[in-house]
Design a protein around this motif. Sequence first.
Motif, PDB file in Angstrom:
ATOM      1  N   THR A  16      33.109 -21.949  26.960  1.00 55.40           N
ATOM      2  CA  THR A  16      31.730 -22.414  26.864  1.00 55.40           C
ATOM      3  C   THR A  16      30.981 -22.185  28.169  1.00 55.40           C
ATOM      4  O   THR A  16      29.795 -21.847  28.164  1.00 55.40           O
ATOM      5  CB  THR A  16      31.696 -23.921  26.524  1.00 55.40           C
ATOM      6  OG1 THR A  16      32.507 -24.157  25.384  1.00 55.40           O
ATOM      7  CG2 THR A  16      30.278 -24.384  26.226  1.00 55.40           C
ATOM      8  N   THR A  17      31.667 -22.360  29.302  1.00 59.46           N
ATOM      9  CA  THR A  17      31.015 -22.152  30.598  1.00 59.46           C
ATOM     10  C   THR A  17      30.587 -20.702  30.766  1.00 59.46           C
ATOM     11  O   THR A  17      29.495 -20.422  31.284  1.00 59.46           O
ATOM     12  CB  THR A  17      31.969 -22.561  31.737  1.00 59.46           C
ATOM     13  OG1 THR A  17      32.428 -23.898  31.510  1.00 59.46           O
ATOM     14  CG2 THR A  17      31.251 -22.514  33.080  1.00 59.46           C
ATOM     15  N   ALA A  18      31.406 -19.764  30.294  1.00 60.17           N
ATOM     16  CA  ALA A  18      31.019 -18.345  30.344  1.00 60.17           C
ATOM     17  C   ALA A  18      29.790 -18.087  29.486  1.00 60.17           C
ATOM     18  O   ALA A  18      28.919 -17.285  29.841  1.00 60.17           O
ATOM     19  CB  ALA A  18      32.185 -17.468  29.890  1.00 60.17           C
ATOM     20  N   TRP A  19      29.712 -18.767  28.347  1.00 61.51           N
ATOM     21  CA  TRP A  19      28.528 -18.623  27.481  1.00 61.51           C
ATOM     22  C   TRP A  19      27.277 -19.148  28.187  1.00 61.51           C
ATOM     23  O   TRP A  19      26.224 -18.514  28.137  1.00 61.51           O
ATOM     24  CB  TRP A  19      28.765 -19.374  26.177  1.00 61.51           C
ATOM     25  CG  TRP A  19      27.576 -19.392  25.263  1.00 61.51           C
ATOM     26  CD1 TRP A  19      26.930 -18.313  24.739  1.00 61.51           C
ATOM     27  CD2 TRP A  19      26.887 -20.542  24.774  1.00 61.51           C
ATOM     28  NE1 TRP A  19      25.868 -18.718  23.940  1.00 61.51           N
ATOM     29  CE2 TRP A  19      25.832 -20.090  23.956  1.00 61.51           C
ATOM     30  CE3 TRP A  19      27.080 -21.916  24.947  1.00 61.51           C
ATOM     31  CZ2 TRP A  19      24.960 -20.958  23.316  1.00 61.51           C
ATOM     32  CZ3 TRP A  19      26.205 -22.783  24.306  1.00 61.51           C
ATOM     33  CH2 TRP A  19      25.162 -22.300  23.499  1.00 61.51           C
ATOM     34  N   TYR A  20      27.400 -20.285  28.863  1.00 56.98           N
ATOM     35  CA  TYR A  20      26.265 -20.802  29.641  1.00 56.98           C
ATOM     36  C   TYR A  20      25.875 -19.813  30.732  1.00 56.98           C
ATOM     37  O   TYR A  20      24.688 -19.619  31.021  1.00 56.98           O
ATOM     38  CB  TYR A  20      26.602 -22.149  30.269  1.00 56.98           C
ATOM     39  CG  TYR A  20      26.597 -23.316  29.312  1.00 56.98           C
ATOM     40  CD1 TYR A  20      25.545 -23.516  28.417  1.00 56.98           C
ATOM     41  CD2 TYR A  20      27.631 -24.254  29.310  1.00 56.98           C
ATOM     42  CE1 TYR A  20      25.537 -24.584  27.541  1.00 56.98           C
ATOM     43  CE2 TYR A  20      27.631 -25.329  28.432  1.00 56.98           C
ATOM     44  CZ  TYR A  20      26.582 -25.486  27.558  1.00 56.98           C
ATOM     45  OH  TYR A  20      26.578 -26.560  26.693  1.00 56.98           O
ATOM     46  N   MET A  21      26.865 -19.176  31.357  1.00 56.08           N
ATOM     47  CA  MET A  21      26.562 -18.158  32.365  1.00 56.08           C
ATOM     48  C   MET A  21      25.769 -17.016  31.753  1.00 56.08           C
ATOM     49  O   MET A  21      24.792 -16.529  32.336  1.00 56.08           O
ATOM     50  CB  MET A  21      27.853 -17.624  32.979  1.00 56.08           C
ATOM     51  CG  MET A  21      28.564 -18.573  33.919  1.00 56.08           C
ATOM     52  SD  MET A  21      30.108 -17.865  34.561  1.00 56.08           S
ATOM     53  CE  MET A  21      29.462 -16.487  35.524  1.00 56.08           C
ATOM     54  N   ALA A  22      26.202 -16.565  30.579  1.00 52.72           N
ATOM     55  CA  ALA A  22      25.518 -15.467  29.900  1.00 52.72           C
ATOM     56  C   ALA A  22      24.068 -15.828  29.571  1.00 52.72           C
ATOM     57  O   ALA A  22      23.160 -14.990  29.706  1.00 52.72           O
ATOM     58  CB  ALA A  22      26.271 -15.095  28.626  1.00 52.72           C
ATOM     59  N   LYS A  23      23.848 -17.066  29.156  1.00 51.51           N
ATOM     60  CA  LYS A  23      22.492 -17.516  28.825  1.00 51.51           C
ATOM     61  C   LYS A  23      21.577 -17.490  30.049  1.00 51.51           C
ATOM     62  O   LYS A  23      20.400 -17.162  29.956  1.00 51.51           O
ATOM     63  CB  LYS A  23      22.533 -18.941  28.254  1.00 51.51           C
ATOM     64  CG  LYS A  23      23.047 -19.044  26.833  1.00 51.51           C
ATOM     65  CD  LYS A  23      23.241 -20.488  26.416  1.00 51.51           C
ATOM     66  CE  LYS A  23      21.935 -21.243  26.296  1.00 51.51           C
ATOM     67  NZ  LYS A  23      21.108 -20.792  25.156  1.00 51.51           N
ATOM     68  N   GLU A  24      22.143 -17.855  31.211  1.00 50.27           N
ATOM     69  CA  GLU A  24      21.322 -18.004  32.415  1.00 50.27           C
ATOM     70  C   GLU A  24      21.298 -16.770  33.317  1.00 50.27           C
ATOM     71  O   GLU A  24      20.517 -16.720  34.263  1.00 50.27           O
ATOM     72  CB  GLU A  24      21.836 -19.204  33.231  1.00 50.27           C
ATOM     73  CG  GLU A  24      21.799 -20.535  32.501  1.00 50.27           C
ATOM     74  CD  GLU A  24      20.387 -20.968  32.121  1.00 50.27           C
ATOM     75  OE1 GLU A  24      19.434 -20.539  32.806  1.00 50.27           O
ATOM     76  OE2 GLU A  24      20.239 -21.720  31.146  1.00 50.27           O
ATOM     77  N   LEU A  25      22.133 -15.791  33.028  1.00 47.22           N
ATOM     78  CA  LEU A  25      22.172 -14.593  33.865  1.00 47.22           C
ATOM     79  C   LEU A  25      20.815 -13.899  33.894  1.00 47.22           C
ATOM     80  O   LEU A  25      20.236 -13.633  32.837  1.00 47.22           O
ATOM     81  CB  LEU A  25      23.213 -13.612  33.342  1.00 47.22           C
ATOM     82  CG  LEU A  25      24.539 -13.484  34.078  1.00 47.22           C
ATOM     83  CD1 LEU A  25      25.457 -12.519  33.327  1.00 47.22           C
ATOM     84  CD2 LEU A  25      24.325 -13.000  35.507  1.00 47.22           C
ATOM     85  N   PRO A  26      20.291 -13.582  35.059  1.00 45.07           N
ATOM     86  CA  PRO A  26      19.050 -12.795  35.114  1.00 45.07           C
ATOM     87  C   PRO A  26      19.296 -11.386  34.573  1.00 45.07           C
ATOM     88  O   PRO A  26      20.427 -10.888  34.614  1.00 45.07           O
ATOM     89  CB  PRO A  26      18.712 -12.742  36.607  1.00 45.07           C
ATOM     90  CG  PRO A  26      19.717 -13.557  37.315  1.00 45.07           C
ATOM     91  CD  PRO A  26      20.816 -13.918  36.377  1.00 45.07           C
ATOM     92  N   ASP A  27      18.256 -10.770  34.067  1.00 42.66           N
ATOM     93  CA  ASP A  27      18.360  -9.401  33.568  1.00 42.66           C
ATOM     94  C   ASP A  27      18.366  -8.451  34.761  1.00 42.66           C
ATOM     95  O   ASP A  27      17.326  -8.161  35.345  1.00 42.66           O
ATOM     96  CB  ASP A  27      17.184  -9.098  32.633  1.00 42.66           C
ATOM     97  CG  ASP A  27      17.360  -7.759  31.931  1.00 42.66           C
ATOM     98  OD1 ASP A  27      18.414  -7.119  32.127  1.00 42.66           O
ATOM     99  OD2 ASP A  27      16.453  -7.358  31.185  1.00 42.66           O
ATOM    100  N   MET A  28      19.562  -8.005  35.141  1.00 41.11           N
ATOM    101  CA  MET A  28      19.694  -7.129  36.307  1.00 41.11           C
ATOM    102  C   MET A  28      20.798  -6.108  36.032  1.00 41.11           C
ATOM    103  O   MET A  28      21.601  -6.292  35.105  1.00 41.11           O
ATOM    104  CB  MET A  28      20.036  -7.950  37.554  1.00 41.11           C
ATOM    105  CG  MET A  28      21.351  -8.711  37.467  1.00 41.11           C
ATOM    106  SD  MET A  28      21.632  -9.701  38.960  1.00 41.11           S
ATOM    107  CE  MET A  28      23.185 -10.508  38.564  1.00 41.11           C
ATOM    108  N   PRO A  29      20.850  -5.009  36.819  1.00 42.50           N
ATOM    109  CA  PRO A  29      21.890  -4.001  36.598  1.00 42.50           C
ATOM    110  C   PRO A  29      23.277  -4.625  36.751  1.00 42.50           C
ATOM    111  O   PRO A  29      23.625  -5.135  37.820  1.00 42.50           O
ATOM    112  CB  PRO A  29      21.615  -2.965  37.694  1.00 42.50           C
ATOM    113  CG  PRO A  29      20.177  -3.158  38.052  1.00 42.50           C
ATOM    114  CD  PRO A  29      19.915  -4.622  37.895  1.00 42.50           C
TER     115      PRO A  29
END
Length: 253
Positions: A102-115
């Motif tokens: 679940t923590t990885a999913w939260y990371m994916a949600k909050e990751l900025p759109d970057m290379p």
Amino acid sequence: MLVAERHRRIVELVNERSSIRVTELSDIFGVTEETIRRDLEKLEKEHFLMRTHGGAVSLAEDHEETSYIEREITNSNEKRAIALEALHYIEPGDQIVLDASTTAWYMAKELPDMPLTVLTNSIKVAIELSKKGQIRVISTGGSLLSQSLSYVGPLAERSLSMYHVNKAFLSCNGIHLESGLSDLNEMQALVKKKMIDIADETVLVADSSKFGVRSFSQISSLSSVDYIITDTRVDENIKKALKEKSIKMTIAK
């Protein structure tokens, strides 16, 4: 409440939640933490549960995965805080692997759109990252576990073996000072072990309820972990022990 009734309810709560803290039980029953520790000691001697650092875990023989819906609502505030802190470890151009926690999913949600290149065995993580045009997403494929919406098995493991990443971000069900990292599901444990193997650095993103717990399937020793990100409830003795093992820890506020 009679002592016998409190003991019965403690066992029920431990089995319902898989693990629980002394502080939580103290609040629930309105007794001191010392009283709860004596209760847990007695219940452990009677083989109703197993004590851990700061709490207790269930002895029920259930090695099935917890559903992703249940995991999303368990310690969700702590997991979000840990995920946000973990983003500071990611830089443009990185190649990373995210597990199906679940923590990885939260990371994916909050990751900025970057290379960025992200390798994952999680359907939910892949869907979140698909909304971000600069992030290249690679899914492992494999056998689908419906409880966690993740891929596991030989195909997932072989897929991971084809790649090398800068950083692995993963969680697990148990973090024990002697026996290391462990998971309820054997196939998930093998996939997480492979993620560690292909990464230059491993960042463990786990809330404090996981410490002192030994789950069914071994993943790796603590020596395979470079950084741990956890929450403010982690026990001071755990912090001290990890420092002695030269494992860096960050507390997410």
